[in-house]
Design a protein around this motif. Structure first.
Motif, short mmCIF file in Angstrom:
data_model
loop_
_atom_site.label_atom_id
_atom_site.label_comp_id
_atom_site.label_asym_id
_atom_site.label_seq_id
_atom_site.Cartn_x
_atom_site.Cartn_y
_atom_site.Cartn_z
N ARG A 231 0.83 -1.21 0.00
CA ARG A 231 0.00 0.00 0.00
C ARG A 231 0.87 1.26 0.00
NH1 ARG A 231 -4.51 -0.44 4.10
NH2 ARG A 231 -5.54 -1.30 2.24
N LYS A 235 1.04 4.11 -3.00
CA LYS A 235 0.77 5.53 -2.77
C LYS A 235 1.95 6.37 -3.23
CE LYS A 235 -3.18 5.07 -0.43
NZ LYS A 235 -4.48 5.59 -0.89
N HIS A 238 2.11 6.41 -7.05
CA HIS A 238 1.04 7.25 -7.61
C HIS A 238 1.51 8.72 -7.63
CE1 HIS A 238 -2.86 9.23 -8.04
NE2 HIS A 238 -3.35 8.06 -8.42
N ILE A 258 -6.58 0.61 -8.61
CA ILE A 258 -8.01 0.34 -8.45
C ILE A 258 -8.23 -0.74 -7.39
CG2 ILE A 258 -10.05 -0.60 -9.61
CD1 ILE A 258 -9.00 0.70 -12.20
N GLU A 260 -6.30 -1.49 -4.87
CA GLU A 260 -6.00 -0.92 -3.56
C GLU A 260 -7.17 -0.07 -3.05
OE1 GLU A 260 -4.73 1.15 -0.19
OE2 GLU A 260 -4.35 -0.86 -0.96
N ASP A 261 -7.79 0.70 -3.92
CA ASP A 261 -8.95 1.51 -3.51
C ASP A 261 -10.09 0.61 -3.01
OD1 ASP A 261 -7.73 3.88 -4.10
OD2 ASP A 261 -8.68 4.13 -6.07
N ASN A 265 -11.77 0.20 0.85
CA ASN A 265 -13.20 0.27 1.15
C ASN A 265 -13.67 -0.95 1.93
OD1 ASN A 265 -13.40 2.69 -0.20
ND2 ASN A 265 -14.28 1.83 -2.06
N SER A 469 -9.20 9.75 -2.40
CA SER A 469 -9.79 8.58 -1.76
C SER A 469 -11.16 8.88 -1.14
CB SER A 469 -8.85 8.03 -0.67
OG SER A 469 -8.58 9.03 0.30
N SER A 471 -15.08 9.36 -0.82
CA SER A 471 -16.27 8.80 -1.46
C SER A 471 -17.32 9.88 -1.73
CB SER A 471 -16.89 7.71 -0.58
OG SER A 471 -17.35 8.26 0.65
N CYS A 501 -6.01 15.61 -7.42
CA CYS A 501 -7.40 15.15 -7.32
C CYS A 501 -8.22 15.67 -8.49
CB CYS A 501 -7.98 15.61 -5.99
SG CYS A 501 -9.64 14.97 -5.67
#
Length: 587
Positions: A231, A235, A238, A258, A260-261, A265, A469, A471, A501
């Protein structure tokens, strides 16, 4: 030693029985195993293996119950590499190719229904990435260095990964390396690791997102590491990829991002709709197109075991229609949400529709993401992002000849289309989007403001988020070209986070789409396949607007995707008179 065959499998005693492999002894390179049958709730500690079948060719063999069983070469490599770890820790093994009788369709369907439970009940989920090669050992060692360097920073920023990493400087050679350095070589090895076949499998989404981050152990050759180490590395990559900090070619590992996202969740127990999972799976591979749906069933939280039951005797079309019928049975305003996942065919996308009606999503193909439907995607009771239909209730129905009947209004026609965008941020930047900027930007927009202001909102579909990240989405979003074009070395960590973002969200909406202008002078964003002359409709119960194309049969249309039209997304397009209200038949 004789050869193992499907006739050597004993029948499963109940729908909740599984087979596990017990290692009898650990001779070098050739472990011997025995299949033992357990009720899944009473099984001893075991590892559920996640791996790729590759071509499916049975090029290797292992000893099972005193017979040689043909298996794939990759599974053979995995067993020989991890059996020492399993024996040391007193674990049995579950591997689908051996533990399921693949020749028995009934058993296969039954075991697929248990798949989520098999991975949830496992002591450990073992992820086999393959043999050590392409500097994988070096990359994994460097991942541990990144973790050691960044964990204190993450704690200082109260667990905010993005802010912590944004506070690092490109000159930090321990993190980002220098030209020709060992750290740069490690980045190349990490890039190769993230491009291995395992990351392309549809079933990994269920297998690798189960349980806590420490439950998942990744194996590569003789190396192993947990998901927390991965993870932090993801990060960091990215950030490095977005800001072009690295001194080597680093392929965008979008599938890993994707995954990891979704894992994040699931770790916090967030609401995850079937559509959320299907959208992730459609960019991944599976040998059987039906698995693009079946692999999602154990993850989605808005569906029960009885809503869609895995059955490999059904056709692909019937399985994909089951998803549509499941959502059509839902109450408004989400009964037409499935239309957002249709990717109209172009020269790039979904050329093989597998004889599906134009309104049925092909879950075995990938193109663009659906427009958001909920302000908070993790809250099933969240209010809608849009409600273009106002208060018009949905009455969709499917007839026996697989026609979808919807009701609503024709409100406009597409008059001009721009070049379609097919390149992501890493490959194409925002060059295509810049080419869309209206030349008459200072002119008044028919519904208020200027054409440029309408354009800046349209390419974001009028939405924004505070964090990659997050929602939660908000309306009134627009692209801020001043921040996009500013020298990133002059931006604060908070501004860098905002810029990243904004661009990620922009490309999420524009890839696989094109800008268009209507005959009434309105600006919209639709699928890459829309053309001049296509009509724009409002459907009762639909959150967005929809594009149709006339067929040779009067009153029947091909569905060309959902669309955003600036200024018409909150009921403004609903006529005051119902005189023009009509039925549309989608083929």
């Amino acid at each position: 030693m004789s050869t193992h065959s499907e006739h050597m499998y004993k029948p499963l005693k109940s729908p909740r029985t599984i087979r596990l492999l017990k290692f009898l002894r650990g001779t070098d390179g050739s472990p011997e195993m025995k299949l033992i049958y357990f009720d899944i709730e009473k099984a001893p500690p075991y590892m559920a293996l996640s791996y790729t079948w590759g071509s499916g060719a049975l090029e290797d063999q292992v000893s099972v119950d005193g017979s040689l069983m043909p298996i794939t070469a990759n599974l053979g490599d995995a067993i020989r590499s991890i059996h020492g770890y399993l024996q040391k820790n007193g674990l049995m093994l579950w591997a689908d190719l051996i533990c399921i009788n693949q020749a028995d369709l009934h058993e296969r369907s039954q075991q697929v229904r248990l798949m989520s439970l098999i991975y949830r009940c496992a002591e450990t989920v073992g992820i086999w990435l393959g043999k050590a090669e392409d500097d994988s050992d070096l990359a994994i060692e460097q991942m541990r260095v990144w973790q050691e360097e960044l964990e204190p920073l993450i704690q200082n920023y109260d667990g905010d990964f993005e802010l912590a990493i944004a506070s690092t400087v490109p000159a930090n050679s321990k993190l980002y390396g220098t030209p020709g350095s060992i750290e740069t070589r490690a980045w190349e090895g990490f890039s190769a690791l993230l491009q291995r076949p395992w990351w392309t499998r549809a079933w990994i989404v269920q297998e690798a997102t189960t349980g806590g981050a420490k439950k998942a152990l990744l194996f590569c050759g003789q190396q192993k590491f947990d998901w927390i180490t991965l993870r932090i590395a993801l990060k960091l990559s990215h950030h490095a990829l977005h800001h072009k900090i690295l001194h080597c070619q680093f392929e965008n590992p979008h599938r890993a991002f994707i995954l990891e996202d979704l894992r994040g969740n699931r770790e916090v127990g967030a609401y995850t709709s079937l559509f959320d999972v299907l959208e992730v799976l459609r960019s991944l591979e599976c040998r059987d197109p039906r698995d693009s749906v079946y692999a999602a069933l154990g993850i989605a939280t808005d569906i029960s075991d009885s809503d869609i039951i895995p059955d490999y005797t059904k056709s692909v079309k019937d399985v994909y229609l089951e998803v549509v019928k499941f959502y059509l049975s839902k109450p408004p305003p989400h009964s037409l949400d499935f239309l957002g996942f249709v990717i109209p065919p172009t020269e790039v996308f979904d050329s093989d529709r597998q004889n599906l009606p134009s309104w049925v999503p092909n879950w075995h193909t990938y193109g663009c993401y659906a427009f958001g439907k909920s302000i908070d995607s993790r809250n099933p009771k969240s209010r809608e992002v849009y409600m273009a239909c106002g208060n018009l209730a949905a009455h969709p129905r499917i007839t026996d000849n697989q026609l979808l009947h919807v009701e609503g209004y024709q409100i406009d026609t597409i008059d001009e289309v721009c070049t379609a965008c097919y390149l992501n941020l890493a490959r194409g930047g925002v060059n295509v989007e810049r080419s869309w900027v209206p030349k008459d930007g200072d002119c008044p927009y028919p519904l208020g403001g200027t054409n440029l202001e309408a354009f800046n909102h349209a390419i974001c579909a009028d939405t924004k988020r505070k964090d990659v990240s997050d929602s939660m989405v908000e309306r009134a979003g627009s692209i801020d070209w001043e921040i996009v074009d500013r020298d990133t070395s002059l931006l604060t960590p908070a501004e860098l986070k905002q810029r990243m973002c904004m661009l990620i969200d922009l490309k999420y909406l524009t890839v696989g789409r094109r800008l268009f202008k209507t005959s009434k002078g309105l600006i919209g964003l639709g699928a890459a396949g829309v053309e001049k002359g296509d009509i724009i409709c409002l459907f009762s119960g639909g959150q967005l607007l929809y594009v149709l194309r006339e067929t040779s049969k009067p009153g029947q249309y091909s569905f060309m995707g959902e669309c955003y039209v600036h200024g018409l997304m909150d009921g403004e397009a609903v006529p005051t008179s119902s005189e023009l209200y009509r039925e549309f038949i989608l083929t």
